[in-house]
Structures are given as structure tokens and as C-alpha cells.
Design an enzyme around this catalytic site. Structure first.
Site, PDB file in Angstrom:
ATOM      1  CG  ASP A 181      -1.855   1.167   1.214  1.00  0.00           C
ATOM      2  OD1 ASP A 181      -1.429   2.276   0.844  1.00  0.00           O
ATOM      3  OD2 ASP A 181      -3.030   0.976   1.545  1.00  0.00           O
ATOM      4  CG  HIS A 182       1.567   4.248  -3.169  1.00  0.00           C
ATOM      5  ND1 HIS A 182       0.320   3.938  -3.631  1.00  0.00           N
ATOM      6  CD2 HIS A 182       1.690   5.582  -3.309  1.00  0.00           C
ATOM      7  CE1 HIS A 182      -0.272   5.044  -4.036  1.00  0.00           C
ATOM      8  NE2 HIS A 182       0.535   6.064  -3.856  1.00  0.00           N
ATOM      9  CG  HIS A 244      -4.208   4.477  -0.757  1.00  0.00           C
ATOM     10  ND1 HIS A 244      -3.266   3.474  -0.734  1.00  0.00           N
ATOM     11  CD2 HIS A 244      -4.426   4.738  -2.074  1.00  0.00           C
ATOM     12  CE1 HIS A 244      -2.922   3.165  -1.974  1.00  0.00           C
ATOM     13  NE2 HIS A 244      -3.623   3.912  -2.808  1.00  0.00           N
TER      14      HIS A 244
END
Ligand code: BG6
Length: 494
Positions: A181-182, A244
Site C-alpha cells: 500500500d504505497h 489508503h
């Protein structure tokens, strides 16, 4: 953290993610000496390409997207020596055997001990097959560690995510799986933990006695660009909220972990997700979850098309490009504190930030003097500016007793010399070092999906609540009403 050499396999090496994020990240790690000379990268995609063509693409990608320029030809030539390309049909086990042969030769050339990191920048339908074929091809038999890094979306709903997880877990252990999950790689998202737990200013106040509400905004100015085909099936709920937004909520709301170790932190995060209150019924859900879609509008003097007119989008699409909701975290710490979350495309500003609005002190003494106290705010700015902003009340200079809100603004990204690594740089390095704190564990993913499923299922019955907003605005009016009903409003983003 230390790294003792590995081969990186980039599946999807001709794709956008590899070009924009992964190759530049590898280059930064190399420039900073974190990779030393102890690594090899194999780019994999279906398209036939020579090694030279691949290296040319690499050059172009780094030139365009890296935060470091690369004028030093000698250094560049050294770097590029570590890169190979192989055309691979991920459905064909034979190709994986050839890949194993190539890998062994690179391991010999760079004196590597069999550590292998498989990065799947691919459509999720392919994850299971690739995992299987890695085993069949003998790629998991080397002496070192084997790790699988996978990109989102991890499934479409809980059921498909479970299916996907089962396929992958048939080959890899949970500890070997790194789900990206950047947002968790972003500097200020990682900083939430420190701001909360390392400050006597905030830690004692971090609960329902002192916090009035929390606002999480993830807004973008872009539309769906060339990703209409994907996005039209995903929408903001699956694209941004499942991962996010809920990850940020869980970092804001979690209890202090017993130790700063991956499993302890992730245990606390998943408890938050489990505490998010399900909606009582469809009506309750529609009262507290708003969806919108952009229609034509303008931004910065430029005309923007409607979502339905974007390429590869169904002209009658009811996919949401905007989401806002009021959530409750049902535990002792947060009982009664609304968490407002919003995300959208084609908003007036690109901004990722968290606003923590504190309750006012008893203000009768000031009200008696005609002063309206403004609430104290803590704003954690994640993107584009990185920093912390605090709003407090102070006496207006040279006045009798007028009160004005004043701000303390710590702009981390404005400080000269700070060049924060990109999220992908950190995450790639963490995965190489076996550090999994900022990757999502299966139970987090599954719990997040169960929250999302309730909303998606309700929405799929009837789309009459979808509201249209002009591109370049903050979404439908209902999003503002959501807060106004509770006596709050969205604080303007930076
Ligand atoms: C991705 C979404 O996960 O995050 C995109 O798929 C979105 O739709 C992107 O644009 C936003 O990331 P960032 O880092 O630019 O805020």
C-alpha cells in the site's frame, strides 16, 4: 536494516508502475549505496525486447522520473550492467525454467546467495498463476530467502481477495508476502506514529475526551487519465478507501503497540479496522456515505471533460469518483468521535492530509467578552507538502482581549536539503531487508474488505444516491452536509 544481496524480478517491467516508480526507486537506492553492487534485476514482460532495448527504456524512465539526475556515464554503465530482460508468458511453466537458468547465471556473476524478490506489478488475476509457476520452474529452490511483493488491487471484494490469498498462500508463507500500500511508504504517514506516541503534547489528549473529530482527505486534481478501463470497475471506494484511507484511519486510531515491531503494530491496526462500526441498514449507510461522479467542469482555466466522456468509461457509468463518509471507531478511546473520510478525483487541489480537531476548553469566559474560540487543530500534511501544522488561540496583539487563531507551521519538505525518498523507494528497500511493518497483513486486507463490501453491496442495489459534481470542485454538497449536521465543517486543505 541491512541487505545482503538479491535478485529482483520485476514482473510487468514494460508497465507504467515499473517505468514511473520501480526503476527510479532502484536507481535511488543504488545512488545512495544501499544496494552496493550486490544485486541483479530481471525485467519480465510478455513483449519481446532485447537487453539493449530494455536498458534504453530504463535510461529514459530514470531520466524522466528519478529524483537523481544521472550525468555520470561511468556510474550509469556500472548500474545498468545489473539489468537483464526476458520475455515471459506468465501462463507457461517452461518459461519459468528458463528464467531459473538465467537467474542462476546472474547469481554466479554477482556472487549472490539465492535471495530472490518477486515483484508482481501485474493484473491480480495473474498473481496465483505466477506464484505456482515460480514453484514449478524451480525458482523457490535456491538457498536464500524468497519474497513476493504484490501490488493492489488485492481482490475486488472479500470473496475474491480470499480466493487470491488462498492461491498465493499455496506457495508462499504469510511472512514471505509483502502486500504494497504505497501510502504506508510515505514519510508523513510513517510519521503519524511518532507524532502521536513520542509527544507529551498529543499523547494524553488523543481520545474522545479531547478530540471532537478527525478528518482525512485524499484529494486529487487528476481525472482517471488513461486508466478508465480499470477505474470504471473499481471506483474511489475500491481504489482509495479500501486501502489508503482505511490504513491512515487505523494509524491515527490505533493503540500504542507493545513494541515497535511489525507484528505488534499490525496487530493494533487490525483492531481498529475491526472496531469500525458497520452501518445499521441501507438507510443508515446512505445517510453517512456519500458518492459522487464528476461532470464536465474547469480547473485553473482549463475545461475538463465529464467522467462519462473519459476514454474506456461506460457512457452511462455510475462509478463513483468521489467518496465521503462518517465512520465510527467503536472502542473506549474513540466512542462518539466521528472520523470523516473523503477522497475524490478532479478536486480543486491535490492533497493528502489529516486534521485532528480538538474540543474547545470551556469558553464561557471568552464568550462573555464576545470572543468565539476556534478549535485547536493538528494537521498532518502528507502530500504534496510534508509537515505539521498546529492552530492555537492567542491574544490579538495590541487588543484588549480579542482572540485570534495563530498557526505554527512546520514544513518539513520546505527545509533546504531534505530530499525525502519516494514511497516506493522505502518499500522496496524494506522488502529487500525483510522489514514488513509498512506492508498490509492478510487480516488487515480482509477486514478492510468486509467494511467495503457492506458499502459496495448496498450501492449495487440502487444508484439513485449518486450525485454529480462539476470537475474542479470539492464534490457534492452532501459531503458538506455530512459534517454540518454534526456542527462541523471540512477544514480547507492547504
Ligand atoms: C493509487 C490509485 O493507489 O493512488 C490512483 O490507484 C491514485 O488512482 C494514486 O491516483 C494516488 O497516489 P498518490 O501517491 O499520488 O497520492
Amino acid at each position: 536494516k541491512s541487505l545482503d544481496g538479491a535478485v529482483l524480478f520485476i514482473f510487468g517491467a514494460t508497465g507504467d508502475l515499473a517505468k514511473r516508480k520501480l526503476f527510479p526507486a532502484i536507481y535511488s537506492l543504488y545512488k545512495e549505496g544501499k544496494l552496493s553492487e550486490n544485486f541483479a534485476v530481471i525485467g519480465l514482460a510478455r513483449r519481446p525486447k532485447t537487453k539493449e532495448q530494455f536498458r534504453d527504456n530504463l535510461h529514459a524512465s530514470i531520466n524522466e522520473f528519478s529524483r537523481y539526475d544521472q550525468k555520470d556515464t561511468e556510474r550509469w554503465n556500472q548500474f545498468v550492467e545489473h539489468f537483464e530482460y526476458m520475455s515471459l508468458d506468465t501462463q507457461n511453466p517452461e518459461g519459468f525454467k528458463d528464467l531459473n537458468v538465467l537467474t542462476q547465471s546472474l547469481e554466479e556473476k554477482f556472487s549472490l546467495n539465492g535471495n530472490r524478490l518477486f515483484y508482481l506489478a501485474l493484473a491480480p488475476e495473474l498473481f496465483g498463476g505466477v506464484a505456482q509457476n515460480l514453484r514449478v520452474g524451480g525458482l523457490l529452490e535456491s538457498g536464500g530467502w524468497h519474497r513476493l511483493v504484490i501490488e493492489k488491487p488485492f481482490g475486488y471484494d472479500l470473496k475474491s481477495a480470499e480466493e487470491l490469498n488462498k492461491q498465493i498462500r499455496g506457495v508462499f508463507e504469510e511472512e514471505e508476502i509483502y502486500r504494497i500500500d504505497h501510502y504506508l511508504g510515505k514519510e508523513m504517514v510513517q510519521n503519524i506514529e511518532v507524532i502521536r506516541f513520542a509527544n507529551a503534547f498529543f499523547e494524553p489528549l488523543w481520545n474522545n475526551k479531547h478530540i471532537a473529530n478527525v478528518q482525512v482527505t485524499l484529494s486529487e486534481t487528476v481525472g482517471v487519465e488513461e486508466r478508465g478501463g480499470y477505474y470504471d470497475h473499481s471506483g474511489a471506494l475500491r481504489d482509495m478507501v479500501q486501502n489508503h484511507a482505511l490504513q491512515i484511519v487505523s494509524m491515527i486510531a490505533m493503540e500504542a503497540p507493545s513494541r515497535l515491531e511489525a507484528e505488534d503494530i499490525r496487530d493494533e491496526k487490525v483492531k481498529v479496522l475491526r472496531s469500525i462500526r458497520p452501518f445499521a441498514d441501507d438507510q443508515d449507510l446512505r445517510n453517512h456515505v456519500i458518492r459522487g461522479q464528476y461532470k464536465a467542469g474547469s480547473h485553473g482555466g482549463k475545461d475538463m471533460p465529464a467522467y462519462r466522456d473519459e476514454p474506456n468509461v461506460n457512457p452511462e457509468s455510475v462509478t463513483e469518483t468521489f467518496f465521503a463518509a462518517k465512520l465510527h471507531v467503536d472502542n473506549f478511546r474513540w466512542a462518539g468521535v466521528p472520523f470523516y473520510v473523503r477522497t475524490g478525483k478532479r478536486m480543486p487541489a491535490k492533497s493528502t492530509e489529516v486534521v485532528v480537531e480538538f474540543k474547545n476548553v470551556p469558553d464561557h469566559v471568552y464568550l462573555a467578552k464576545n470572543n468565539n474560540l476556534r478549535p485547536n487543530l493538528l494537521v498532518i500534511r502528507v502530500n504534496p507538502e510534508e509537515g505539521i501544522y498546529i492552530k492555537i488561540n492567542a491574544k490579538k496583539p495590541d487588543s484588549e482581549r480579542s482572540i485570534v487563531p495563530v498557526a505554527m507551521d512546520f514544513c518539513q519538505s520546505c527545509q533546504v536539503g531534505i530530499n525525502t525518498p519516494e514511497a516506493y523507494e522505502r518499500l522496496l528497500f524494506d522488502a529487500l531487508c525483510g522489514e514488513s511493518t509498512y506492508f498490509t497483513r492478510w487480516d488487515e486486507v480482509a477486514t478492510a474488505w468486509s467494511i467495503i463490501d457492506q458499502i459496495a453491496n448496498s450501492w449495487s442495489k440502487d444508484a439513485s444516491d449518486l450525485k454529480f459534481y462539476p470537475a474542479g470542485t470539492w464534490g457534492p454538497e452532501e459531503s458538506h452536509e455530512l459534517l454540518a449536521r454534526d456542527g462541523f465543517h471540512w477544514w480547507p486543505v492547504n
